[in-house]
Motif scaffolding. Structure first.
Motif, mmCIF file in Angstrom:
data_model
loop_
_atom_site.group_PDB
_atom_site.id
_atom_site.type_symbol
_atom_site.label_atom_id
_atom_site.label_comp_id
_atom_site.label_asym_id
_atom_site.label_seq_id
_atom_site.Cartn_x
_atom_site.Cartn_y
_atom_site.Cartn_z
ATOM 1 N N GLU A 1 0.963 -1.283 -0.067
ATOM 2 C CA GLU A 1 -0.132 -0.036 0.106
ATOM 3 C C GLU A 1 1.029 1.240 -0.185
ATOM 4 O OE1 GLU A 1 -2.315 -0.541 3.361
ATOM 5 O OE2 GLU A 1 -3.987 -1.920 2.342
ATOM 6 N N ALA A 2 2.102 1.339 0.828
ATOM 7 C CA ALA A 2 2.814 2.454 0.861
ATOM 8 C C ALA A 2 3.389 2.635 -0.527
ATOM 9 C CB ALA A 2 4.018 2.293 1.655
ATOM 10 N N LEU A 3 3.974 1.459 -1.270
ATOM 11 C CA LEU A 3 4.417 1.772 -2.508
ATOM 12 C C LEU A 3 3.418 2.194 -3.799
ATOM 13 C CD1 LEU A 3 7.278 1.620 -3.973
ATOM 14 C CD2 LEU A 3 6.697 -0.694 -4.450
ATOM 15 N N GLY A 4 2.213 1.709 -3.353
ATOM 16 C CA GLY A 4 1.039 1.881 -4.343
ATOM 17 C C GLY A 4 0.780 3.346 -4.057
ATOM 18 N N ASP B 1 2.911 5.403 -6.106
ATOM 19 C CA ASP B 1 2.826 5.156 -7.516
ATOM 20 C C ASP B 1 1.414 5.989 -8.023
ATOM 21 O OD1 ASP B 1 5.038 3.698 -7.722
ATOM 22 O OD2 ASP B 1 4.275 1.961 -7.662
ATOM 23 N N GLU B 2 0.275 5.904 -6.955
ATOM 24 C CA GLU B 2 -0.878 6.583 -7.420
ATOM 25 C C GLU B 2 -0.724 8.035 -7.510
ATOM 26 O OE1 GLU B 2 -4.901 7.753 -5.282
ATOM 27 O OE2 GLU B 2 -3.350 6.845 -4.195
ATOM 28 N N LEU C 1 8.738 12.686 -5.880
ATOM 29 C CA LEU C 1 8.193 11.728 -6.159
ATOM 30 C C LEU C 1 9.286 10.789 -6.954
ATOM 31 C CD1 LEU C 1 4.643 12.498 -6.836
ATOM 32 C CD2 LEU C 1 5.204 11.005 -5.307
ATOM 33 N N TRP C 2 10.114 11.296 -7.595
ATOM 34 C CA TRP C 2 11.095 10.534 -8.745
ATOM 35 C C TRP C 2 12.476 10.653 -8.064
ATOM 36 C CZ3 TRP C 2 6.287 11.742 -10.866
ATOM 37 C CH2 TRP C 2 5.863 10.868 -11.863
ATOM 38 N N ASP C 3 13.008 11.890 -7.549
ATOM 39 C CA ASP C 3 14.322 11.918 -7.360
ATOM 40 C C ASP C 3 14.670 11.790 -6.143
ATOM 41 O OD1 ASP C 3 14.240 12.695 -10.175
ATOM 42 O OD2 ASP C 3 14.140 14.805 -9.715
ATOM 43 N N ARG C 4 13.974 12.291 -5.154
ATOM 44 C CA ARG C 4 14.526 12.139 -3.555
ATOM 45 C C ARG C 4 13.980 10.691 -3.226
ATOM 46 N NH1 ARG C 4 12.451 17.699 -0.580
ATOM 47 N NH2 ARG C 4 13.619 18.943 -1.761
ATOM 48 N N ARG C 5 15.075 10.094 -2.371
ATOM 49 C CA ARG C 5 14.763 8.771 -2.044
ATOM 50 C C ARG C 5 15.410 8.705 -0.359
ATOM 51 N NH1 ARG C 5 15.553 3.760 -5.844
ATOM 52 N NH2 ARG C 5 14.189 4.254 -7.534
ATOM 53 N N ASP D 1 3.563 11.404 2.454
ATOM 54 C CA ASP D 1 2.850 12.411 3.069
ATOM 55 C C ASP D 1 2.898 13.718 2.326
ATOM 56 O OD1 ASP D 1 1.271 10.260 4.502
ATOM 57 O OD2 ASP D 1 2.439 10.854 6.338
ATOM 58 N N ARG D 2 4.180 14.187 2.427
ATOM 59 C CA ARG D 2 4.535 15.580 1.848
ATOM 60 C C ARG D 2 4.212 15.476 0.313
ATOM 61 N NH1 ARG D 2 4.694 20.714 1.767
ATOM 62 N NH2 ARG D 2 6.336 21.582 0.640
ATOM 63 N N ALA D 3 4.653 14.415 -0.393
ATOM 64 C CA ALA D 3 4.272 14.349 -1.754
ATOM 65 C C ALA D 3 2.661 14.279 -2.274
ATOM 66 C CB ALA D 3 4.902 13.109 -2.449
ATOM 67 N N GLY D 4 1.893 13.732 -1.184
ATOM 68 C CA GLY D 4 0.524 14.024 -1.513
ATOM 69 C C GLY D 4 -0.041 15.393 -1.192
ATOM 70 N N THR D 5 0.513 16.141 -0.417
ATOM 71 C CA THR D 5 0.283 17.629 0.040
ATOM 72 C C THR D 5 0.629 18.218 -1.468
ATOM 73 O OG1 THR D 5 0.681 17.451 2.291
ATOM 74 C CG2 THR D 5 0.732 19.523 1.088
ATOM 75 N N LEU D 6 1.955 18.126 -2.039
ATOM 76 C CA LEU D 6 2.325 18.870 -3.031
ATOM 77 C C LEU D 6 1.283 18.682 -4.255
ATOM 78 C CD1 LEU D 6 6.123 18.704 -2.852
ATOM 79 C CD2 LEU D 6 4.748 20.639 -2.047
ATOM 80 N N VAL D 7 1.165 17.273 -4.433
ATOM 81 C CA VAL D 7 0.441 16.769 -5.653
ATOM 82 C C VAL D 7 -0.957 17.352 -5.544
ATOM 83 C CG1 VAL D 7 -1.105 14.956 -6.765
ATOM 84 C CG2 VAL D 7 1.202 14.569 -6.050
#
Length: 558
Positions: A482-485, A488-489, A523-527, A532-538
């Protein structure tokens, strides 16, 4: 009409208890009689002294049935140092209609019995049903019964004080006392009706059903047992019951000794610790170590069978109780004494006790004479049961070993999956480390036989634990997917938003470009990706796209 209904109203005794000042839900309870509510002490107050304030009591299945209550004098049993007690009887300000009170039932608590309870957690203030399974006596002084496999969710505030109902017949078997800090999340405990009756004798007027001990035996306790050796043999067996054990020995003190050991095993009638301490060493059996004690003197097979069914809460058709038992009943720990004086001792052993042993009930068979007519049959049953138990234990050990091996493989896959996901998604928990404990538990001395030092009951509990561990590992793998999904979502949503922006002529918009680049980089470059932060930005990007498309603005360059 079921015992849980009155005039068509289901469960008219279910109570929700609130703080009178704030309205906060404190827990649950049940109406007993017309003027009292049974609940946990920690629901009504949080100290050692009974609270002086009132609480609001709402009977949720009877709209408008709301009143107040306060602790009845001398009916406050606060939680002790080991967790014992924790019961209270509230006296209501107003009488409730006749027939609305709960019927509490003394009943054996066999392993695996399915039960359910209605609580009032904060996210379900109108009530939430939970189901669980009885898993054996535990807790302080053996007062509780463990509740395993709590579904849905996990035990939480709002269930304490709730009635525990047998799914077979909806009899009230006890009171939810809640979970223990630091324990498994889906596990709680029940204070059975017999423990309630021991602490709050006044509740016996609302209690039905036969106890583990016959009433005439329940009052016959003498800590100074006449036959110490007999008491110690009985107590040794009750501490770790084998399949079948035969004890013989007469003498004038046998009856008093038998009764004393049996009473010390009973939740409801066990004497106070101050009395038990004067008994000789090794003569006081653990509380709740037996489900039923039967004096067979003068009784027929049918009468004893009916006693067994009554104790299990199973309705027995008149004249057919013995057949019903032989057809199969949940296994129990049973002491049968006075076999010599039964109506037909041989028939008792062969047509009732043997089928019970074959159904894996644990039987202590006590004879008063070494020359009893049924003693040979009982000895034969003891030997056969011991062999069957050994075979059963070996089978369970093999089954457990196979499952632990599969658990180890599942755990290794979970670790590998974690190694793939953890660098990609931030905040995923470490994989569970469960299988090592099972392997350590199964270690044995190299010179001992595999089945030594094990009972079927212990292995069955380990099998249940293994099942819970396997479910936990499966749930962990699902959480990784679910985390990886989710990451990807979010990637898909960001690209969909970009396509919508381009279609609306917004591809060159500077502000949109900045919002897109921030989300894309995370989502692509930082690992690992902070989802959660990415969700806010999207979401910020999607909101901006919708706004600009709605206003018709395009091209927004400086």
């Amino acid at each position: 009409m079921r015992p849980t209904e009155t005039a068509g109203v289901p469960f008219p005794w279910h109570a929700r208890i609130r703080d009178a000042g704030t309205g906060r839900i404190l827990g649950a309870g049940m109406l007993v009689g017309t003027r009292h509510v049974l609940t946990c002490a920690h629901v009504a107050g949080d100290g050692q002294a009974p609270p002086e304030t009132e609480v609001v009591v709402e009977f949720t299945t009877r709209p408008g049935a709301t009143t107040t209550g306060r602790v009845e004098p001398d009916h406050w049993i606060p939680e002790g140092k080991a967790g014992e007690g924790d019961l209270a009887l509230l006296r209501l300000a107003e009488d409730q209609p006749e027939g609305c009170g709960a019927s509490l039932r003394r009943q054996a608590t066999p392993l695996g019995t399915q039960v359910h309870a209605l609580g009032f957690p904060h996210d379900h203030p109108d009530g939430l049903w939970a189901s669980m399974r009885l898993a054996g006596s535990c807790g302080p002084r053996g007062e509780w019964v463990q509740l395993n496999d709590w579904r849905p969710g996990e035990p939480r505030q709002g269930f304490s004080g709730a009635a525990v109902l047998n799914e077979l017949n909806d009899h009230v078997m006890g009171v939810v006392v809640g979970g223990r800090r630091g324990g498994p999340v889906n596990l709680a405990y029940m204070i059975p009706v017999e423990t309630v009756a021991r602490y709050l004798p006044r509740t016996r007027r609302w209690v039905h059903g036969p106890g583990a001990v016959d009433p005439e035996t329940a009052v016959d306790y003498d800590p100074l047992v006449p036959d110490v050796a007999l008491a110690q043999r009985m107590t040794d067996w009750l501490r770790a019951p084998s399949a079948v054990r035969v004890i013989t020995g007469g003498g004038p003190g046998q009856s008093r000794t038998l009764r004393s050991v049996i009473v010390s095993s009973d939740r409801e009638h066990r004497p106070p610790d101050g009395v038990l301490v004067s008994a000789p060493p090794g003569t006081v059996s653990p509380a709740a170590s037996l489900d039923l004690a039967v004096d067979a003197s003068g009784k027929t097979v049918e009468a004893i069978s009916l006693r067994i069914l009554d104790r299990l809460g199973i309705p027995g058709p008149p004249g057919a109780a013995a057949g019903r038992v032989r057809d199969g009943v949940p296994s129990m720990t049973i002491v049968v004494y006075g076999i010599d004086e039964a109506d037909d001792p041989v028939s008792l052993v062969e047509t009732l006790l043997r089928p019970l042993a074959e159904q894996r009930s644990r039987l202590l068979l006590v004879f008063g004479r070494d020359a009893s007519p049924a003693l040979d049959q009982a000895r034969s049953l003891e030997s056969e049961a011991a062999l069957a138990e050994r075979v059963h234990v070996l089978r369970l050990l093999g089954e457990l070993a196979d499952l632990v091996a599969k658990l180890g493989a599942a755990e290794r896959r979970a670790v590998e999956h974690w190694r793939e996901v953890a660098p990609r998604v931030a905040g995923v928990p470490d994989p569970p480390d469960l299988v090592a404990a099972f392997r350590l538990r199964l270690l044995r001395h190299p010179d001992s036989a595999p089945e030594e030092h094990w009972t079927a009951r212990e292995l069955q509990e380990l099998l249940r634990r293994e099942g819970r561990a396997a479910a936990r590992i499966e749930e962990y793998g699902r959480s990784l997917r679910e985390a990886l999904g989710r990451r990807d979502e979010l990637r898909g949503r960001l690209e969909t938003g970009k396509a919508l922006a381009a279609g609306a002529g917004l591809a060159e918009d500077i502000e949109l470009g900045r919002l897109y680049d921030e989300a894309h980089e995370l989502l692509w470059d930082r690992r690992p990706c902070d989802v959660d932060r990415a969700g806010t930005l999207v979401r910020n990007y999607e909101t901006a796209v919708r706004r600009l498309r709605a206003t018709g603005r395009a091209g927004g360059g400086g």
